[in-house]
Each structure stands twice: as C-alpha cells, then as structure tokens.
Design a protein around this motif. Structure first.
Motif, PDB file in Angstrom:
ATOM      1  N   LYS A  20       0.822  -1.218   0.000  1.00 38.44           N
ATOM      2  CA  LYS A  20       0.000   0.000   0.000  1.00 38.44           C
ATOM      3  C   LYS A  20       0.860   1.275   0.000  1.00 38.44           C
ATOM      4  CE  LYS A  20      -4.093  -2.022   2.251  1.00 38.44           C
ATOM      5  NZ  LYS A  20      -5.061  -1.857   3.360  1.00 38.44           N
ATOM      6  N   CYS A  23       2.032   1.980   4.047  1.00 34.13           N
ATOM      7  CA  CYS A  23       2.338   0.898   4.975  1.00 34.13           C
ATOM      8  C   CYS A  23       2.739  -0.314   4.148  1.00 34.13           C
ATOM      9  CB  CYS A  23       1.140   0.567   5.862  1.00 34.13           C
ATOM     10  SG  CYS A  23      -0.275  -0.080   4.943  1.00 34.13           S
ATOM     11  N   CYS A  25       1.248  -3.285   3.994  1.00 30.66           N
ATOM     12  CA  CYS A  25       0.188  -4.266   3.743  1.00 30.66           C
ATOM     13  C   CYS A  25       0.186  -4.659   2.269  1.00 30.66           C
ATOM     14  CB  CYS A  25      -1.169  -3.670   4.081  1.00 30.66           C
ATOM     15  SG  CYS A  25      -1.460  -3.568   5.830  1.00 30.66           S
ATOM     16  N   VAL A  38      -4.839  -5.409   6.343  1.00 32.90           N
ATOM     17  CA  VAL A  38      -4.883  -4.171   7.129  1.00 32.90           C
ATOM     18  C   VAL A  38      -3.821  -4.212   8.225  1.00 32.90           C
ATOM     19  CG1 VAL A  38      -7.322  -3.675   6.762  1.00 32.90           C
ATOM     20  CG2 VAL A  38      -6.663  -5.211   8.617  1.00 32.90           C
ATOM     21  N   CYS A  39      -3.405  -3.017   8.638  1.00 29.08           N
ATOM     22  CA  CYS A  39      -2.485  -2.917   9.778  1.00 29.08           C
ATOM     23  C   CYS A  39      -2.842  -1.654  10.559  1.00 29.08           C
ATOM     24  CB  CYS A  39      -1.034  -2.881   9.299  1.00 29.08           C
ATOM     25  SG  CYS A  39      -0.598  -1.329   8.477  1.00 29.08           S
ATOM     26  N   CYS A  42      -2.804   1.643   8.192  1.00 29.35           N
ATOM     27  CA  CYS A  42      -3.897   1.929   7.244  1.00 29.35           C
ATOM     28  C   CYS A  42      -5.264   1.900   7.935  1.00 29.35           C
ATOM     29  CB  CYS A  42      -3.827   1.025   6.018  1.00 29.35           C
ATOM     30  SG  CYS A  42      -3.822  -0.724   6.332  1.00 29.35           S
TER      31      CYS A  42
HETATM   32 ZN    ZN Z   1      -1.585  -1.374   6.337  1.00 29.03          ZN
END
Ligand code: ZN
Ligand code: ADP
Ligand code: MG
Length: 475
Positions: A20, A23, A25, A38-39, A42
């Motif tokens: 992304k 980040c 991801c 997701v993290c 984000c």
């Molecule tokens: Zn993320």
C-alpha cells in the motif's frame, strides 16, 4: 439559446504496487476476505507512522511523464480532513498545493479524424479510503482498500462534448496501462471518474457555473452522466433557472444525477501539510532514469504502423490499443515479414477465436511465432489461404508449428508439380473462348480459369502458381 458544454475530468487510478501507499500491507486486495489486508497504519490507529512507497511514487512519475507533465523537484503530502466511516484516520493523505507534477497534455483523435489537445492540469498522489457495503439495516466496513495508492489526474476544462471526454478518459486508461502504472480495470474499481460540467452560450469565453458528479465507474456511465447533465443544465438555463454549484452522484439504474451536497471548498477540508511524511524530493537523474523506461505510447505506435508498415488507420489504432496486442502483432510480423497480412490475421481470425472463448490476447495459447509462420507460408504459396483458415482453429488450440500440423493432417498443396500443370492444361484445352478473350486483352478471362483450376483441385492449389502456369500455357 445555444449552449456549449465545458467539461473537466478528475480521474482516479489505482497504482499497481506490491504494498500500500504508506504501509507494508499487501496491495493485492481483490478477492480477499474483508479486513485481512490491514495494519495499524492503514486503519488509522493513533501513534502509527506512514512510510511512503517508492514504487508508487515512481509509477506516478512515469504516468505524469507519459502525459507530458513537468515533474516537480519538491512536492509534499497534505491532510484532507473529512469524516466518514470508511476513513478511520479522519483524513485522506493527498497533495494539495504542491503536487508531484503539473502542466501536461495529451492529443485525442476524434471520429472525424481531427485531433484535439487536452491539457492535464496536474497528476498527484494520494491514498484511498475503505469500502462500505450496505446490508439490510446495517453497514459493513472493509478496510482492505484503505491506504491503497492512487494517482489523481485532473484535466483542464478543455473538453466540449461527450465524445471528447470519453476519448480523453479512454486514452488515459491506455496510457496508465502502457506505462505499467495501473491495470485500470474499471469493473474492479481501479479507475473512477469525476465529471465537472458547465454550459456557456456559444461564442462566450467565460465559464458558467459547474456541477460535479462523482465516482463514475465505467465509460458507459461517464457518457450517460455527461449527456444527462448537459441536457439537465440546458433545460434549466432555457427555463430561466440557474445552475447551482453542487456535488452530484450518478444513479445508474434510473439514469439520473442526484444531488449529494452543496459544493465543498478547500477550506472545508482544512488542508494542512502532513507532519509525519517528509516532502518528496525528486532528482533530475531519477526523472531521466524513469523517462527511459517509458515505452512507445499508443498514439506514436499507431502513427508508426501507418507510416512504416503501411497499415490502415483503423488497424493501426486497434493494434496499438494495448501493449499486449501490439507486442503480439510485432512478434508475429517479425517472423512473417508481411505487415498487412499479419495485422489482418491477428485482428480478424485470431480475435474471432479469442472472443468466442471470452479470452484476451494475454490468454492466447498460440504463439505469435507460429502465427507468423502460418502467414509466411500463405504468402510463400506453401499453403493456400483457404487451407490456413480451415486448420486455424486447431492450430489456435494446439500451438504446433504450422508445418507440423499440416504434415500431421496430411494436407498437401499442389505446387509447381506435373499434376498441377496437367490440370491447368486440361482446363485451357476446354476453354478456347477464354483463351481468345485473354489474348484480346481481357484479364478477367484469366481469373475465370484460375477459378476453374481451384475448383478442380478443391482449393488445394497455390493460386500464385496457377496464375503463372496459365499465363504460360495461354500465350
Ligand atoms: Zn496497512
Ligand atoms: P475541485 O478540486 O474543487 O473540484 P478544481 O479547480 O481542481 O476544483 O477543478 C476540478 C475540475 O473541474 C478540473 O478538471 C477543472 O478543469 C474542472 N472545472 C473547473 N471549473 C469548471 C467549469 N466552470 N466547468 C467545467 N469544468 C470545470
Ligand atoms: Mg473535484
């Protein structure tokens, strides 16, 4: 009164990167279970720090260069604040007053063959929001898309018809694909359009008040929404009304635009520099390095096919439509040596079989080398066009060397053999009138005899050879 439409487009294209925008991801979110890519970053958890994706920046620059934009040595990211359930950060990271690139232009070719330059105001980078799905009396939030990299391409309001806007949008799609910056697959929401439309009396220079319709996700809806807005505003103005500057949405089922809110201004978003991301500094070397990676673009390629290979405008443009198709054609042509015939086989015979299977050129099992060999065999007279067409569906499936498939099937072309000579002599002997006509200068008489020989050999004779033999026998 007669009005002229004035149209500007904002195009969002998803940048195809591994990870992304800010980040690490996985960015390959299609067909993924909701909320698995997701993290903390984000999802907008407090205290997390964004880290800019270099590949996304490079792909943005390549696109900007392909659009003829200047790349800015200094640019920065800004926070665009708004509240929405698909935006947990409470702001989008975008570029406001210092975008990475500005001042580009592309040329579109209209149906009547004329061309028009459409200026590109800017291309900037940003991240995307998540996705909401409304079910029953609730709403589901999926944040897989949150933080995926986007480039926004903003045009000047240089378009004055639905046709121009549609051609511009299609050309942008081709370009982002050519440079490998985005797959721009609209069914997957990888490319979306916002249209800005206003009217002005014909001859007037000043712009009228515009409406903006957001998030159109197909060329069809882009065209329909433009048509609708132009008609709506024309009727409104003719009835003495005034266009309100507002933000609209498109209701595809009903085919109408619907008001969403009054137009927001920059101040409403409280733009301010993103404090957690250092400004982007792009060196001259980096820009020149990326410029070298840009392939020949569709317009240039199509022009070259016309001037160097003598292909028709229609064939050239169709072949240059995608990098995959033009690559295929060029590889096949390198083997066959005959551009027009090769173009024809790719665009007509091959396309028909691919379309029937719902496949594109990328799924094609038949290699361009083997197609090129087939075309060369036809041109060399080693096989007739009729035979080639007959074996083509099988060749398309098995991708054998055409010669091997022909041997395997026991197909034989009557070349300059005693057998063909004999058949020709028989036909000549049976048609004294045709010979007299031919000698009197009627070329058509020869054609009729060639036809008879082809009939007698059930289409297995090499027509070029038949022509030669008959000419020889008739003098
Ligand atoms: Zn993320
Ligand atoms: P915003 O970000 O508020 O939508 P911009 O100035 O960035 O505003 O413009 C967005 C798009 O609207 C651009 O493509 C621009 O060319 C177009 N545009 C601006 N004014 C008009 C107008 N009066 N009629 C049609 N299009 C317009
Ligand atoms: Mg806008």
């Amino acid at each position: 009164m007669e009005f002229e439409p004035v149209i500007g487009l904002e195009i969002h294209a998803r940048i195809s990167t591994k990870t992304k925008m800010f980040c690490r991801c996985d960015n390959d979110i299609f067909d993924a279970e909701p909320n698995t890519h997701v993290c903390e970053t984000c999802m907008g958890f407090p205290g997390t720090l964004p880290l800019t994706n270099e590949d996304a920046v490079k792909k943005g620059i390549k696109t900007a260069l392909a659009l003829g934009c200047e790349i800015k040595e200094f640019s920065k990211f800004d926070r665009k604040s708004y509240f929405y359930p698909d935006l947990p950060k409470g702001f989008q990271i975008s570029q406001y007053d210092r975008p990475i690139s500005e001042h580009g232009k592309i040329t579109i070719t209209l149906k009547d063959g004329s061309t028009k330059v459409i200026r590109v105001m800017r291309l900037h980078l940003e991240d995307d929001a998540g996705k909401l799905t409304h079910v029953g009396d609730g709403t589901l939030v999926d944040l897989n898309r949150a933080g995926t990299p986007l480039m926004e391409i903003v045009s000047e309001a240089d378009m004055n018809s639905v046709e121009e806007a549609s051609l511009y949008a299609r050309q942008i799609q081709k370009i982002v694909r050519y440079v490998g910056a985005s797959d721009a697959d609209m069914e997957k929401g990888m490319m979306r359009f916002d249209i800005n439309v206003s009217l002005r009396p014909k001859g007037e220079k000043k712009f009228g008040t515009r409406s903006e319709c957001k998030n159109l996700n197909s060329f069809r809806s882009l065209e329909k929404a433009l048509e609708y807005e132009i008609k709506r505003q024309t009727e409104l103005l003719n009835a003495g009304g005034k266009v309100v500057q507002e933000t609209l949405g498109w209701d595809d089922e009903r085919g109408v635009t619907v008001s969403q809110r009054s137009k927001e201004e920059a101040a409403d978003y409280r733009y301010f520099p993103e404090p957690d991301i250092p400004p982007l500094v792009i060196t001259h070397e980096m820009v020149e390095g990326l410029r070298k990676e840009i392939p020949e673009l569709p317009e240039a390629k199509s022009a070259r096919y016309q001037s160097e290979l003598g292909l028709s405008v229609a064939d050239s443009r169709q072949l240059a439509e995608s990098m995959e198709l033009s690559d295929y054609f060029e590889k096949a042509f390198n083997v066959s040596g005959f551009p027009k015939k090769t173009a024809n086989w790719v665009l007509v015979e091959l396309m028909a079989l691919l379309n029937a299977k719902g496949h594109t050129i990328s799924d094609c099992e038949l290699t361009p080398q083997n197609l090129g060999k087939l075309v060369k065999m036809i041109e060399d007279g080693a096989i007739t066009g009729k035979m080639a067409k007959e074996i083509f569906p099988e060749l398309f499936e098995c991708n054998l060397e055409p010669q091997k498939l022909i041997d395997k099937k026991g197909i034989r072309v009557m070349g300059n053999t005693g057998e063909l000579e004999k058949i020709c002599a028989e036909i000549v002997a049976k048609n004294p009138q045709s010979i007299a006509d031919f000698k009197a200068g009627k070329e058509r008489a020869l054609g009729a005899l060639v036809g008879q020989v082809m009939g007698a050999t059930k289409g297995s004779a090499n027509p070029k050879m038949v022509n030669e033999i008959l000419r020889r026998l008739m003098v």
